[in-house]
Design an enzyme around this catalytic site. Structure first.
Site, PDB file in Angstrom:
ATOM      1  N   GLU A  15      -0.484   5.716   2.788  1.00  0.00           N
ATOM      2  CA  GLU A  15       0.059   6.162   4.224  1.00  0.00           C
ATOM      3  C   GLU A  15       1.173   6.582   4.087  1.00  0.00           C
ATOM      4  O   GLU A  15       2.569   7.367   4.566  1.00  0.00           O
ATOM      5  CB  GLU A  15      -0.323   5.447   5.273  1.00  0.00           C
ATOM      6  N   GLY A  30       0.944  -1.292   0.463  1.00  0.00           N
ATOM      7  CA  GLY A  30       0.188  -0.141   0.250  1.00  0.00           C
ATOM      8  C   GLY A  30       0.153   0.950   0.172  1.00  0.00           C
ATOM      9  O   GLY A  30       2.017   1.065   1.045  1.00  0.00           O
TER      10      GLY A  30
END
Lengths: 687, 332
Positions: free
Chosen positions: A654, A651
């Site tokens: 973030e 991912g």
């Protein structure tokens, strides 16, 4: 590992980009629903106490006001709604914080609803609130666990003894303030009940299927009777990860009135009703040998939650991952105050935790007389320090080296406070980034159409990340067709159940299901398939899976005013296979810019007497503007990791914010010789 | 938002007559609306009547006899900022305008409205909090609350708010005059005399009477202003109110003696603050960094900083010194 040059980054353009810039993309509040009434929320003006009564006379006398809902007359929510106290709205006279919803005014128009809200008199019985976090607060306690299910405390060896014996010790306290998500699109909902008891919600959410489940539980309605549609979302950063009061308020109002109701929170209300990042006070102690080898790492965090809900941010978990140390202790303590309930904000835990840890590492490098990159490399662990698990891939060192090369780090004179350019002191800093790489089960369908196109359906969400586009690429690759032949439908709880866009897990979770569906479709030779990934996810290897990165910043500090401006930022990340380079770069830069805001300006201030969020608008709560963001670049090294998911991706939502504040704070130290341990690095902290 | 009546008169006399004859309890002139409309949405301003004064024809910048400028009150901030005469003769005024707000807001905001914008004190803009300016007698919430960005000069126990306008600070340094049309005809108010210190009546930002309408600003010829600048310190690089700002002009004789000097401060008081003591210290002597520092110290001797904003005193001092040194071409 091949470094990727920013100049060559390419890829698909955002599929819905044209719709967004032309206004054709309809957001939740823009849905045109016949007969819709407009609601405005009224919030508490005390931080602790009870509502003594309402005087709705003037409000109800307004010719276009339809109804005032309060705890006295609002429809009841389900009894087990206690598990989500923030969503049990208008059920009690108790007030837990300043800015909590106490009433809803519903009118024919927005103007009338706002005027009705202004005219509503609420009388309170006020108690003295306690709104100030400190590391000596008598109410501090050890929660059973911290968010994402992590242990509250953990460690190994005897760090206290190791600190006593260490050649070098850093012992410093860092703090971060209340940081707010503040997406451009406010939280908004349009609610419609059908005659047969079905509820349709147009909502701005990071995950329609999971939100629909939550709403059905709160309202006590069969889950098959709640549908959430959320085609476009103007940002969330975690604050739309789970339903917020606006969803339930709109549903209750529509139920009470027997007609559709729409509700958008105001910018001010976003400061109290949808969560924020808890302020933290963090003590970090590092012990090291003279050569910089860590012998002790202690990271303790003090943070807050509201009186109605325990939200325990996992602030020190990064110190269980980053560096090898034979002696380690990480811990969290929480205090419940009369404050709004904190919630998820981009990189919960890692963002504040890495500010403290990576500042302390920089302090240790100074104490050791070592280059901070060399110090990090010297303390690189072979396995994940907390668990002893092998890393599926870990390329922090490669990121540091590649970043150093691109940034020109080797030419840096480490002496602090000596580079003067006119009325400015100039310096540069580095910090590491990290964020877990996880996935959750999701389901999807894939269909081959007669005209040679394909339809892929999944209850995913595109909150501005480009998820719709990335999933189109993933499907096209799995089908081995051009992306133009693939349509991906997302943003609806009626679609196959899927993970929400959160925890940097969206693309990994959805992509796994999409790949599985598309491969099954190819194997089947056409028609339609439906799959889920429960089995694959359950069988995932038990490894340490994290993305890593290195961030570099160059700042100038005005010697007359103490103003800090960031001249240059560079982030180099190792995040598995990057699926859509253009979109990935944009998302990484977005995270870094949010980190710049966290470093230099973002800070919500509560009045200590009233608990009111004083600077609750964009005039008072500063986020970076274009003039603050002059030269920010994000790139990555190609990373092969077959143990993550079919795409080999980690991912990226973030990781960009993690490490950025420390890189800037470390650059400020290099520029000025002053170590600012309290964010934001306001000018008065450097004057 | 409270319902209100909207009038669009033909000229200034008509506007004044409309407003004074309306009998409205709360009547307001509407210029660009960039501040007033926000305050109406927040319930801070609840006018019964709005009188549109953006289209009365006061929209020109004219050169006056002797080399000054007359600026219509309805001129947009962006238009004045780029006026070639203003940029040559009064660079600090142009710089002050361009340092304010965002391009979109500057395109809408009028010059008259800029001077009459209200404080951004958070206790003033939130109707749930105590504020003597918004609700006389309710108390000053900021005094024992959050006041990092509040006044260090000229404040009172009733109010510690600052005036937010950048333009007003530069016009104060210039010594501009505000032309006002009122019930009793036209009058001239010299800056900084337009804005009041709070005293025990902080609800009054200015000396204007109800019905008074600003129709123009007159900038007198001022040789010193040709060498002038505006320096604004803020918490981010753009679109942010001043923490402290300085407008300064400096004119020296050939031997380096200061013939004329103008200094005004923003972000420090309820009104733009003309640093008269500093100016007096400097006139007639040499332009050196030491004298600039002494002059700044003389001015800031009067400062009464609060718990959270003591940093504004050294900040203002540093700015005065560095801006003057820059104008004088000497090292700070």
């Amino acid at each position: 590992m091949t470094p990727v040059s920013a100049a060559t980054i390419d890829g698909l353009r955002r599929i819905e980009g044209r719709d967004k810039v032309t206004g054709a993309a309809r957001y939740a509040y823009e849905q045109q629903i016949e007969g819709v009434a407009t609601a405005v929320a009224v919030t508490s003006t005390i931080a602790k106490g009870r509502i003594h009564g309402f005087d709705a006379g003037e409000t109800l006398a307004h010719p276009r006001v339809l109804e005032v809902l309060t705890y006295e007359n609002a429809p009841r929510v389900a009894e087990d709604a206690d598990s989500e106290p923030e969503l049990a709205v208008l059920q009690t006279s108790a007030v837990a914080y300043h800015g909590q919803v106490v009433a809803l005014v519903i009118a024919e128009t927005l103007e009338a609803a706002r005027e009705g809200a202004r005219l509503l008199a609420v009388e309170y019985r006020e108690q003295t609130p306690d709104v100030e976090l400190s590391d000596s607060h008598p109410g501090l306690y050890k929660p059973d666990k911290v968010n994402a299910g992590f242990p509250t405390d953990e460690g190994t060896g005897d760090p206290d003894r190791a600190l006593e014996k260490a050649d070098l010790v850093v012992d410093a306290v860092y703090s971060t303030p209340n940081d707010h998500n503040q997406p451009m699109e406010p939280h908004a909902t349009v609610a419609t009940w059908s005659d047969d008891g079905h509820l349709t919600l147009y909502d701005s959410t990071q995950g329609a299927p999971m939100a629909a489940n939550s709403v059905s539980k709160i309202l006590g309605v069969d889950s098959g009777r709640v549908r959430i549609i959320s085609h476009h979302v103007g940002g969330g950063f975690g604050s739309k990860g789970t339903p917020r009061p606006n969803v339930i308020l709109a549903a209750l109002a529509a139920q009470a009135l027997g007609r559709p109701v729409k509700l958008a929170l105001t910018r001010q209300q976003l400061f109290t009703m949808v969560g924020y990042r808890t302020p933290t006070i963090q003590r970090v102690r590092l012990g090291a040998n003279a050569d910089g080898t860590l012998t002790a790492l202690v990271h303790e965090a003090f943070e807050q939650s509201s009186t109605i809900k325990e939200f325990a941010e996992q602030t020190t978990t990064c110190s269980r991952v980053m560096y090898a140390s034979p002696n380690r202790r990480t811990a969290h303590r929480l205090v419940r105050l009369d404050v709004p309930t904190p919630s998820w904000k981009r990189a919960p835990g890692e963002a504040p935790g890495m500010f403290a840890l990576e500042s302390a590492i920089d302090e240790l490098a100074v104490a050791a007389g070592m280059d901070p990159i060399a110090l990090r490399i010297a303390n690189e662990p072979d396995v994940e320090p907390e668990t002893g698990r092998r890393f599926s891939s870990r390329n922090l060192v490669a990121c540091l080296r590649e970043g150093a090369r691109q940034f020109g780090w080797d030419e840096r004179d480490p002496t602090p406070g000596v580079r003067r350019e006119g009325r400015f002191l100039v310096g540069s800093g580095v910090a590491a980034s990290t964020y877990p790489a996880r996935r959750q089960p999701s389901s999807a369908t894939a269909r081959a159409n007669d005209d040679g196109t394909y339809l892929v359906r999944i209850g995913a969400a595109d909150i501005g990340t480009g998820a719709r586009t990335a999933l189109t690429r993933i499907a096209a690759t799995a089908l081995d067709v051009d992306p133009s032949r693939v349509v991906v439908e997302i943003g609806d709880s009626a679609l196959p159940f899927a993970m929400l866009a959160g925890g940097s897990m969206g693309t990994a979770s959805w992509g796994s299901a999409v790949v599985k569906a598309c491969r099954a479709l190819v194997e089947q030779g056409g028609g339609e398939v439906e799959v889920d990934t429960k089995e694959e996810v359950a069988a995932d290897a038990d490894l340490a899976k994290h993305g890593f990165g290195a961030q570099f910043a160059q700042v100038r500090v005005d010697i007359d005013s103490g103003e800090t401006r960031v001249d240059r930022m560079l982030g180099v990340f190792a995040v598995g296979k990057v699926i859509e380079p253009r979109l990935a770069r944009s998302q990484l830069i977005g995270g870094m810019v949010m980190g710049l805001g966290m470093a230099l300006m973002e800070e919500a201030i509560l009045d200590p007497r009233t608990g009111a969020t004083v600077n609750h608008d964009f005039a008072g709560y500063h986020v970076p503007v274009n003039a603050d963001v002059t030269d920010v670049e994000a790139t990555w090294i190609e990373e092969e990791d077959a143990e993550l998911n079919p795409m080999g991706s980690k991912g990226i939502g973030e990781i960009g914010i993690t490490g950025a504040p420390a890189a800037i704070a470390n650059a400020v130290f290099h520029a000025t010789g002053r170590r600012v341990r309290d964010l934001p690095i306001r000018l008065d902290r450097l004057l | 938002m409270k319902p209100f009546r909207f009038e669009r008169p033909e000229n200034a006399e008509g506007a004044v007559a409309t407003l004074t004859a309306s009998g409205a309890e709360h009547a307001r002139y509407l210029g660009g609306g960039t501040n007033l409309v926000d305050l109406m949405r927040l319930g801070v301003e609840t006018p019964d009547l709005l009188v549109d004064v953006a289209r009365l024809g006061h929209d020109a910048v004219r050169e006056t006899d002797g080399g000054g400028l007359r600026v219509g009150a309805a001129v947009r901030n962006s238009d004045l900022a780029r006026d070639p005469l203003l940029r040559t003769r009064y660079p600090m005024v142009s710089q002050a305008l361009l340092s304010g707000a965002s391009p979109q807001l500057r395109n809408l905001a009028t010059i008259g409205g800029n001077l009459l914008q209200r404080t951004r004190c958070a206790y003033f803009t939130d109707t749930s909090l105590d504020c003597n300016k918004r609700d006389p007698g309710s108390g000053c919430g900021a005094l024992d609350g959050e006041h990092r960005n509040h006044a260090i000069l000229g404040h009172s126990a009733a109010c510690i708010a600052t005036h937010p306008s950048d333009l007003a600070v530069a016009l104060t340094a210039v010594g501009a005059e505000v032309l006002v049309e009122g019930a009793a005809g036209e009058r001239h108010i010299p800056m900084p005399g337009l804005h009041r210190l709070p005293g025990d009546a902080p609800e009054r930002d200015t000396v204007l009477d109800p019905g008074d309408l600003i129709v123009a600003i007159q900038l007198p010829p001022l040789e010193a202003a040709r060498r002038s600048s505006y320096r604004k310190v803020r918490d981010r690089a753009s679109f942010s109110f001043a923490v402290v700002s300085v407008a300064a002009a400096l004119q020296c004789d050939e031997d380096g003696t200061i013939r004329d000097v103008r200094i005004a401060l923003g972000g420090v008081a309820h009104a733009p603050w003309r640093a008269e003591r500093a100016e007096e210290e400097l006139r007639g002597g040499p332009a050196t960094a030491e004298r600039f520092a002494a002059a700044a110290a003389a001015e800031l001797d009067q400062a009464r900083p609060l718990e959270q904003n003591a940093f504004k005193v050294p900040l203002a001092r540093n700015l005065i010194v560095t801006v003057l040194a820059d104008l004088a071409g000497v090292a700070a």
